[in-house]
Write a protein that holds these residues in place. Structure first.
Motif, PDB file in Angstrom:
ATOM      1  N   UNK A  30       2.308  38.348 -70.331  1.00 22.78           N
ATOM      2  CA  UNK A  30       1.008  38.092 -70.035  1.00 22.78           C
ATOM      3  C   UNK A  30       0.408  39.434 -69.180  1.00 22.78           C
ATOM      4  N   UNK A  31      -0.602  39.271 -68.620  1.00 25.63           N
ATOM      5  CA  UNK A  31      -1.432  40.416 -67.996  1.00 25.63           C
ATOM      6  C   UNK A  31      -1.268  40.290 -66.595  1.00 25.63           C
ATOM      7  N   UNK A  32      -1.172  41.384 -65.804  1.00 30.89           N
ATOM      8  CA  UNK A  32      -0.722  41.311 -64.497  1.00 30.89           C
ATOM      9  C   UNK A  32      -1.903  40.765 -63.663  1.00 30.89           C
ATOM     10  N   UNK A  33      -3.104  41.281 -64.164  1.00 29.24           N
ATOM     11  CA  UNK A  33      -4.540  40.920 -63.614  1.00 29.24           C
ATOM     12  C   UNK A  33      -4.587  39.271 -63.533  1.00 29.24           C
ATOM     13  N   UNK A  34      -4.493  38.896 -64.580  1.00 28.75           N
ATOM     14  CA  UNK A  34      -4.492  37.325 -64.963  1.00 28.75           C
ATOM     15  C   UNK A  34      -3.407  36.581 -63.793  1.00 28.75           C
ATOM     16  N   UNK A  35      -2.453  37.056 -63.758  1.00 29.56           N
ATOM     17  CA  UNK A  35      -1.326  36.617 -62.815  1.00 29.56           C
ATOM     18  C   UNK A  35      -2.035  36.402 -61.474  1.00 29.56           C
TER      19      UNK A  35
ATOM     20  N   UNK B  57      -7.350  46.228 -59.008  1.00 32.66           N
ATOM     21  CA  UNK B  57      -7.463  47.305 -59.829  1.00 32.66           C
ATOM     22  C   UNK B  57      -6.897  47.121 -61.265  1.00 32.66           C
ATOM     23  N   UNK B  58      -7.883  47.571 -62.206  1.00 27.61           N
ATOM     24  CA  UNK B  58      -7.436  47.337 -63.487  1.00 27.61           C
ATOM     25  C   UNK B  58      -6.580  48.723 -64.022  1.00 27.61           C
TER      26      UNK B  58
ATOM     27  N   UNK C 205     -12.205  40.623 -43.765  1.00 24.38           N
ATOM     28  CA  UNK C 205     -11.106  41.353 -44.526  1.00 24.38           C
ATOM     29  C   UNK C 205     -11.336  41.578 -46.016  1.00 24.38           C
ATOM     30  N   UNK C 206     -11.124  42.840 -46.551  1.00 25.80           N
ATOM     31  CA  UNK C 206     -11.141  43.049 -47.902  1.00 25.80           C
ATOM     32  C   UNK C 206      -9.798  43.601 -48.171  1.00 25.80           C
ATOM     33  N   UNK C 207      -9.406  42.896 -48.900  1.00 27.17           N
ATOM     34  CA  UNK C 207      -7.717  43.155 -49.456  1.00 27.17           C
ATOM     35  C   UNK C 207      -7.449  43.795 -50.651  1.00 27.17           C
ATOM     36  N   UNK C 208      -6.893  44.937 -50.926  1.00 28.87           N
ATOM     37  CA  UNK C 208      -6.665  45.559 -52.170  1.00 28.87           C
ATOM     38  C   UNK C 208      -5.359  44.710 -52.643  1.00 28.87           C
ATOM     39  N   UNK C 209      -5.277  44.654 -53.896  1.00 32.16           N
ATOM     40  CA  UNK C 209      -4.280  43.805 -54.649  1.00 32.16           C
ATOM     41  C   UNK C 209      -3.784  44.805 -55.780  1.00 32.16           C
ATOM     42  N   UNK C 210      -2.734  45.202 -55.856  1.00 36.18           N
ATOM     43  CA  UNK C 210      -2.170  46.035 -57.032  1.00 36.18           C
ATOM     44  C   UNK C 210      -2.041  45.332 -58.304  1.00 36.18           C
ATOM     45  N   UNK C 211      -2.894  45.436 -59.247  1.00 32.37           N
ATOM     46  CA  UNK C 211      -2.424  44.732 -60.694  1.00 32.37           C
ATOM     47  C   UNK C 211      -2.994  45.476 -61.784  1.00 32.37           C
ATOM     48  N   UNK C 212      -2.352  46.932 -61.710  1.00 34.85           N
ATOM     49  CA  UNK C 212      -2.471  47.718 -62.945  1.00 34.85           C
ATOM     50  C   UNK C 212      -1.001  47.431 -63.980  1.00 34.85           C
ATOM     51  N   UNK C 213      -1.473  46.467 -64.847  1.00 38.20           N
ATOM     52  CA  UNK C 213      -0.216  46.188 -65.605  1.00 38.20           C
ATOM     53  C   UNK C 213       0.518  47.185 -66.609  1.00 38.20           C
ATOM     54  N   UNK C 214      -0.189  47.939 -66.947  1.00 34.93           N
ATOM     55  CA  UNK C 214       0.198  49.065 -67.650  1.00 34.93           C
ATOM     56  C   UNK C 214       1.307  50.118 -67.392  1.00 34.93           C
TER      57      UNK C 214
ATOM     58  N   UNK D  57       3.826  48.847 -65.651  1.00 32.27           N
ATOM     59  CA  UNK D  57       5.122  48.142 -65.764  1.00 32.27           C
ATOM     60  C   UNK D  57       5.175  46.636 -65.402  1.00 32.27           C
ATOM     61  N   UNK D  58       3.920  46.220 -64.817  1.00 31.10           N
ATOM     62  CA  UNK D  58       3.637  45.039 -64.408  1.00 31.10           C
ATOM     63  C   UNK D  58       3.336  43.912 -65.520  1.00 31.10           C
ATOM     64  N   UNK D  59       3.887  42.657 -65.205  1.00 25.46           N
ATOM     65  CA  UNK D  59       3.440  41.595 -66.029  1.00 25.46           C
ATOM     66  C   UNK D  59       2.692  40.400 -65.326  1.00 25.46           C
ATOM     67  N   UNK D  60       2.788  39.272 -65.841  1.00 20.78           N
ATOM     68  CA  UNK D  60       1.963  38.031 -65.237  1.00 20.78           C
ATOM     69  C   UNK D  60       2.659  37.728 -63.988  1.00 20.78           C
ATOM     70  N   UNK D  61       3.927  37.741 -64.020  1.00 22.85           N
ATOM     71  CA  UNK D  61       4.667  37.351 -62.808  1.00 22.85           C
ATOM     72  C   UNK D  61       4.470  38.506 -61.589  1.00 22.85           C
ATOM     73  N   UNK D  62       4.337  39.782 -62.095  1.00 25.04           N
ATOM     74  CA  UNK D  62       4.184  40.952 -61.072  1.00 25.04           C
ATOM     75  C   UNK D  62       2.741  40.619 -60.169  1.00 25.04           C
ATOM     76  N   UNK D  63       1.716  40.237 -61.008  1.00 24.55           N
ATOM     77  CA  UNK D  63       0.633  39.963 -60.450  1.00 24.55           C
ATOM     78  C   UNK D  63       0.475  38.774 -59.526  1.00 24.55           C
ATOM     79  N   UNK D  64       1.227  37.716 -60.034  1.00 28.34           N
ATOM     80  CA  UNK D  64       1.381  36.669 -58.946  1.00 28.34           C
ATOM     81  C   UNK D  64       1.936  37.178 -57.636  1.00 28.34           C
TER      82      UNK D  64
END
Length: 355
Positions: free
Chosen positions: A15-20, A101-102, A123-132, A134-141
């Motif tokens: 799965x996609x990091x962004x979706x997670x 971030x994509x 609060x404006x919080x950045x969340x790293x979600x660039x799956x390519x 090395x991340x997967x769905x669980x990384x995004x979670x």
């Protein structure tokens, strides 16, 4: 994402990091999530989340905005577009904003953290979600849970309660699983403090550090458990309970962490399990055959042990000619989850008998 096209490469199915990340962040009800990237990334995830909500009778729309990067933004940078979209998000009066971030944004090098760091009163919080990368769905979670936790501060007054950490929000039966954890904890006199993150508001995050124990949905979330333990001093149990004996061990472990004698709670739960198994006397002695639900699906490592345990408890024979029963994925939670699993077994066994 891993680009290896081999079907044997299981990471392609993770799965996609962004979706997670969005499966977590969209459960902060008064927040807005900004996806910094092309419109298609937002459209895909909006459709998935909305369909999942509808299938669970939740008539709500995910609060997502996109910077809608085009060729021009990709070539010359998209930070101006991000500034404009954050302003648009703030116009909706959210209590918090999360910026994801994509893959393309990480490629062009936009400084998302610097844009988010500006003082805007919310609060404006950045969340790293660039799956390519090395991340997967669980990384995004995991990244999303850690990012939301940054809104909580140590020092909350401790209570005899538990946080549920990292529930699988796209999973059918997620609320039933939480109810089962609440039922089990009630045997120890422990209440649920916070479902982190499921159906909460930004102000609720302040309670994160007040629980006596954190209960992780699965062992993959141990890094989150360790982060929360360092920040708040809260010990954790690394997974929801699974199996007959596993459910009782869960009660014992939570009891030890909270300084509670769990003997009576375990005895009560064992009696409850015995009564449950008694409801399936009609399939006792049947023959069954367990198999993976799909050759490409990496099964839950504890599924075989749980199935074997229940088969022995019901005096079922495991044989190739028996009723074919897929290993559960994910593993059923607690005694209630086993009850739902055994109902499915009964249907399959009866179908085999009729055939």
């Amino acid at each position: 994402m891993n680009s290896n096209p081999s079907p044997s490469n299981s990471s392609r199915f993770e799965g996609c990091t962004l979706t997670g990340a969005l499966s977590v962040l969209t459960e902060v009800r008064d927040a807005v999530s900004v996806i910094h990237g092309p419109a298609g990334c937002t459209h895909h995830n909006f459709s998935l989340l909305h369909a999942t909500h509808l299938s669970n009778d939740r008539l709500e729309v995910p609060r997502l905005l996109s910077t809608r990067l085009t060729e021009n933004g990709i070539i010359f940078g998209g930070e101006d577009a991000l500034e404009e979209t954050i302003a648009q998000a703030l116009s909706r009066s959210p209590a918090s904003v999360f910026v994801l971030s994509t893959c393309i944004v990480e490629t062009i090098g936009d400084d998302v953290a610097a844009v988010c760091a500006k003082d805007r009163g919310v609060p404006v919080i950045p969340v790293p979600t660039a799956g390519f990368l090395g991340g997967v769905f669980e990384t995004g979670v995991r990244n999303a849970l850690s990012s939301v936790a940054s809104l909580a501060c140590p020092g909350a007054e401790a209570t005899l309660s538990a946080n549920l950490i990292g529930e699988k929000n796209l999973e059918y039966g997620v609320d039933e699983n939480a109810a089962e954890i609440a039922r089990l904890l009630s045997r120890l006199g422990i209440t649920i403090n916070l479902r982190f993150v499921r159906g909460i508001e930004t102000r609720d995050i302040g309670r994160l550090g007040s629980a006596a124990v954190n209960i992780l949905r699965e062992p993959a979330l141990r890094p989150v458990g360790e982060t929360l333990e360092r920040k708040f001093g809260t010990p954790y149990v690394d997974s929801f309970p699974a199996g007959l004996a596993g459910t009782c061990r869960f009660l014992e472990k939570v009891g030890r962490i909270c300084g509670i004698d769990a003997s009576a709670a375990v005895e009560e739960e064992q009696g409850h399990q015995k009564a449950l198994l008694g409801q399936f006397d009609d399939i006792a002695g049947s023959r069954v055959h367990f198999q993976s639900p799909h050759p490409m699906l990496r099964g839950d490592p504890g599924a075989e042990a749980i199935c074997t345990e229940c088969a022995e408890a019901l005096d079922l024979s495991v044989a190739p000619s028996g009723s074919t029963i897929p290993f559960p994925y994910p593993a059923p939670v607690g005694t209630a989850g086993l009850g739902r699993m055994l109902h499915r077994w009964r249907v399959l066994i009866r179908e085999k008998r009729r055939g």
